[in-house]
Design an enzyme around this catalytic site. Structure first.
Site, PDB file in Angstrom:
ATOM      1  N   LEU A   1       1.716  -7.041  14.393  1.00  0.00           N
ATOM      2  CA  LEU A   1       0.424  -6.573  13.879  1.00  0.00           C
ATOM      3  C   LEU A   1      -0.500  -6.078  14.985  1.00  0.00           C
ATOM      4  O   LEU A   1      -0.495  -6.598  16.102  1.00  0.00           O
ATOM      5  CB  LEU A   1      -0.254  -7.718  13.120  1.00  0.00           C
ATOM      6  CG  LEU A   1       0.563  -8.299  11.967  1.00  0.00           C
ATOM      7  CD1 LEU A   1      -0.190  -9.460  11.321  1.00  0.00           C
ATOM      8  CD2 LEU A   1       0.877  -7.228  10.919  1.00  0.00           C
TER       9      LEU A   1
ATOM     10  N   HIS B   1      -3.466  -2.828  11.232  1.00  0.00           N
ATOM     11  CA  HIS B   1      -3.149  -3.765  10.146  1.00  0.00           C
ATOM     12  C   HIS B   1      -4.357  -4.636   9.834  1.00  0.00           C
ATOM     13  O   HIS B   1      -4.671  -4.896   8.672  1.00  0.00           O
ATOM     14  CB  HIS B   1      -2.005  -4.707  10.560  1.00  0.00           C
ATOM     15  CG  HIS B   1      -0.701  -4.033  10.800  1.00  0.00           C
ATOM     16  ND1 HIS B   1      -0.128  -3.942  12.045  1.00  0.00           N
ATOM     17  CD2 HIS B   1       0.167  -3.425   9.944  1.00  0.00           C
ATOM     18  CE1 HIS B   1       1.040  -3.327  11.954  1.00  0.00           C
ATOM     19  NE2 HIS B   1       1.241  -2.987  10.699  1.00  0.00           N
TER      20      HIS B   1
ATOM     21  N   GLY C   1      -2.421   2.179   5.441  1.00  0.00           N
ATOM     22  CA  GLY C   1      -3.157   3.015   6.392  1.00  0.00           C
ATOM     23  C   GLY C   1      -2.835   4.496   6.188  1.00  0.00           C
ATOM     24  O   GLY C   1      -1.713   4.850   5.818  1.00  0.00           O
TER      25      GLY C   1
ATOM     26  N   ASP D   1       0.286   6.610   7.986  1.00  0.00           N
ATOM     27  CA  ASP D   1       1.527   6.931   7.269  1.00  0.00           C
ATOM     28  C   ASP D   1       1.149   7.638   5.973  1.00  0.00           C
ATOM     29  O   ASP D   1       1.363   7.117   4.870  1.00  0.00           O
ATOM     30  CB  ASP D   1       2.318   5.648   7.004  1.00  0.00           C
ATOM     31  CG  ASP D   1       2.670   4.960   8.307  1.00  0.00           C
ATOM     32  OD1 ASP D   1       3.410   5.555   9.101  1.00  0.00           O
ATOM     33  OD2 ASP D   1       2.160   3.857   8.558  1.00  0.00           O
TER      34      ASP D   1
ATOM     35  N   VAL E   1      -6.681   3.721  12.718  1.00  0.00           N
ATOM     36  CA  VAL E   1      -7.389   3.057  13.819  1.00  0.00           C
ATOM     37  C   VAL E   1      -6.741   3.542  15.120  1.00  0.00           C
ATOM     38  O   VAL E   1      -5.513   3.591  15.225  1.00  0.00           O
ATOM     39  CB  VAL E   1      -7.297   1.518  13.689  1.00  0.00           C
ATOM     40  CG1 VAL E   1      -7.991   0.833  14.851  1.00  0.00           C
ATOM     41  CG2 VAL E   1      -7.910   1.077  12.361  1.00  0.00           C
TER      42      VAL E   1
ATOM     43  N   SER F   1       2.938  -0.135  15.684  1.00  0.00           N
ATOM     44  CA  SER F   1       3.770  -1.183  16.309  1.00  0.00           C
ATOM     45  C   SER F   1       4.756  -0.558  17.281  1.00  0.00           C
ATOM     46  O   SER F   1       5.174  -1.179  18.262  1.00  0.00           O
ATOM     47  CB  SER F   1       4.529  -1.968  15.239  1.00  0.00           C
ATOM     48  OG  SER F   1       3.627  -2.457  14.280  1.00  0.00           O
TER      49      SER F   1
HETATM   50  O1  PAF Z   1       4.207   0.739   6.738  1.00  0.00           O
HETATM   51  C1  PAF Z   1       4.982  -0.243   6.854  1.00  0.00           C
HETATM   52  O2  PAF Z   1       4.790  -1.135   7.684  1.00  0.00           O
HETATM   53  C2  PAF Z   1       6.194  -0.336   5.934  1.00  0.00           C
HETATM   54  O3  PAF Z   1       6.729   0.932   5.681  1.00  0.00           O
HETATM   55  C3  PAF Z   1       5.905  -1.089   4.616  1.00  0.00           C
HETATM   56  C4  PAF Z   1       4.890  -0.368   3.767  1.00  0.00           C
HETATM   57  C5  PAF Z   1       5.408  -2.489   4.920  1.00  0.00           C
HETATM   58  C6  PAF Z   1       7.204  -1.203   3.795  1.00  0.00           C
HETATM   59  O4  PAF Z   1       8.193  -1.872   4.498  1.00  0.00           O
END
Ligand code: PAF
Length: 291
Positions: free
Chosen positions: A33, A37, A152, A155, A181, A191
């Site tokens: 995280l 997140h 977020g 993506d 962010v 990450s």
């Molecule tokens: O964005 C992510 O971290 C992943 O694609 C998700 C939405 C948790 C699905 O595994």
């Protein structure tokens, strides 16, 4: 803060809160995280009576040649961070709990959003990625049964696919998208930034700079998408460590490609680039100004 590893315990926990008339906000994550997140968790905390975060590195969204084995796993640190954000429940299942088959890639039921939202951009170099995401997110929604779920804008394509799935299949929840962010030099938090060497990290700001370049061209009246995206590409590829996957401009709602910009259009300028061997994505959302 409770930590649950089983589907049954998590579902019962959530069902009981719903039965009491309480709202559950949900933040699905793959762990490792960062502040991106945590911004989702904080918004979920503000909007809901209870907050659930899932931490699950989902094998079925990785192609065999991708970084599933190396994806950063930092569950202890993640739990500490989530505890500080006053999260109520963390759902951290094993792969076997989510996909009881011997090999998770033998999963037999897929949820596939088809059409321009998933076909272009990352869908070209990662053709099985979105169905892996929508399948696991549908499973997680069925388990957690949230009132609101938070994602977020970094993506953007994933967010659009999840919204489409929720609309098309009448999931009883609201999908909330929140701003990207960024680090001080503009790099979008991810990450995967942890993979970058010191030199690559230094170069990675070029991704944000290319989006700034595109934005400045648009604000000065350039309408040819080809010209804008070529300039972005040249800027990025000027740097020795970077290699473009794509630069594009699409409608931010439909993800259909745009060739010529028009006044008032809601657009997404998007880029995917390898810096060293790390693939980074980023985007700006913009309304084309009236001239
Ligand atoms: O964005 C992510 O971290 C992943 O694609 C998700 C939405 C948790 C699905 O595994």
């Amino acid at each position: 803060m409770e930590v649950q590893q089983t589907i049954n315990a998590t579902r019962s926990w959530s069902q009981y809160r719903r039965y009491q008339g309480k709202s559950v906000g949900f933040v699905p994550t793959m762990g490792a995280l960062h502040q991106g997140h945590l911004s989702l968790v904080r918004q979920a905390r503000k909007d809901n009576d209870f907050v659930v975060v899932s931490v699950f590195v989902n094998p079925i969204q990785f192609a065999p040649n991708e970084d599933f084995d190396n994806y950063p796993r930092k569950i202890r640190l993640d739990l500490d961070l989530l505890e500080k954000e006053c999260v109520d429940l963390v759902f951290a299942p094993s792969s076997e709990e989510m996909y009881p088959k011997e090999d998770s890639r033998m999963n037999q039921t897929w949820l596939d959003v088809v059409g321009p939202i998933t076909e272009g951009l990352c869908g070209i170099s990662r053709p099985t990625f979105f169905r892996g995401v929508t399948t696991v997110v549908a499973k997680l929604f069925n388990i957690v049964q949230p009132k609101r779920a938070y994602f977020g804008w970094k993506d953007a394509q994933q967010l659009a696919a999840i919204r489409q799935m929720v609309n098309d299949l009448n999931f009883d929840l609201e999908v909330i998208g929140l701003p990207i962010v960024r680090e001080d030099d503009g790099l979008a938090m991810s990450s995967r930034n942890a993979y970058l060497t010191k030199d690559e990290r230094q170069e990675a700001k070029i991704v944000y700079q290319s989006l700034e370049l595109a934005k400045s061209r648009i604000l000065r009246g350039e309408t040819s998408v080809k010209k804008i995206t070529t300039e972005m590409k040249l800027l990025v590829e000027d740097s020795a460590l970077s290699r473009i996957d794509y630069t594009t401009i699409v409608s931010s709602q439909t993800f259909r490609p745009i060739l010529e910009l028009e006044n008032g259009q809601d657009i997404l300028i998007a880029i995917a680039t390898y810096v060293g061997s790390t693939r980074l994505i980023d985007n700006f959302r913009l309304k084309v100004p009236q001239f």
